[in-house]
Design an enzyme around this catalytic site. Structure first.
Site, PDB file in Angstrom:
ATOM      1  N   LYS A  75      43.622  34.202  33.659  1.00 24.41           N
ATOM      2  CA  LYS A  75      44.975  34.038  34.203  1.00 24.41           C
ATOM      3  C   LYS A  75      44.941  33.794  35.711  1.00 24.41           C
ATOM      4  O   LYS A  75      45.951  33.913  36.383  1.00 24.41           O
ATOM      5  CB  LYS A  75      45.810  35.301  33.933  1.00 24.41           C
ATOM      6  CG  LYS A  75      46.214  35.494  32.499  1.00 24.41           C
ATOM      7  CD  LYS A  75      47.146  36.689  32.397  1.00 24.41           C
ATOM      8  CE  LYS A  75      47.718  36.848  31.016  1.00 24.41           C
ATOM      9  NZ  LYS A  75      48.633  37.988  30.935  1.00 24.41           N
ATOM     10  N   LYS A 124      43.671  35.725  37.849  1.00 22.56           N
ATOM     11  CA  LYS A 124      43.973  36.995  38.509  1.00 22.56           C
ATOM     12  C   LYS A 124      42.684  37.790  38.663  1.00 22.56           C
ATOM     13  O   LYS A 124      41.716  37.585  37.932  1.00 22.56           O
ATOM     14  CB  LYS A 124      44.971  37.808  37.688  1.00 22.56           C
ATOM     15  CG  LYS A 124      46.354  37.186  37.610  1.00 22.56           C
ATOM     16  CD  LYS A 124      47.307  38.085  36.874  1.00 22.56           C
ATOM     17  CE  LYS A 124      48.707  37.474  36.850  1.00 22.56           C
ATOM     18  NZ  LYS A 124      49.679  38.366  36.231  1.00 22.56           N
TER      19      LYS A 124
END
Length: 137
Positions: free
Chosen positions: A44, A46
């Site tokens: 993602k 992240k």
């Protein structure tokens, strides 16, 4: 024995996470929780604040959790099959989405059930991260 399974990153553990785990445990006899490994979080784009091993220890110490295990991939249905879990718990923010309708159909074929747990409004790891970022400026 009803075995339930849920997953999450559980970064910056908060009351929403606790609510999910408490509710899930109340609906099964044994709750197994997959904690997403750092490499999988990166899909993602992240990076978790708390390292995987610490997040795993935190989740494993929650009284509602019978077992915390690493989550290495996104195939929750296959993991449920391996664990003999017949209930998959997920936040209700995923309810009625195409992806989760497909999961429901697939899991139903093997006698599984997906239960959507009410999302705790007003808190999330993303919100906490954003607040911390704004305080650091």
């Amino acid at each position: 024995m009803k075995i339930g399974y849920t997953t999450g990153v559980f970064d910056l553990f908060h009351v929403g996470h606790l609510n999910l785990l408490k509710t899930a445990k109340s609906l099964c006899d044994k709750l197994i929780v997959g904690v997403t490994v750092d490499e999988l979080v990166k899909y993602k784009n992240k990076t978790p604040v708390i390292p995987f091993e610490e997040r795993l220890r935190i989740v494993d110490s929650i009284k509602y959790v019978d077992s915390a295990i690493p989550q290495y991939n996104m195939d929750k249905i296959e993991t449920c099959k391996k664990l003999k879990a017949t209930i998959l718990f997920v936040g209700d923010d995923w309810f009625d989405t195409a992806k989760w309708k497909d999961y429901e159909n697939e899991f139903d074929k093997v006698g599984g059930e997906i239960i959507y747990i009410p999302y705790t409004t007003g808190t999330s790891s993303s919100l906490i991260n954003a607040t911390l970022e704004s305080l650091r400026i």
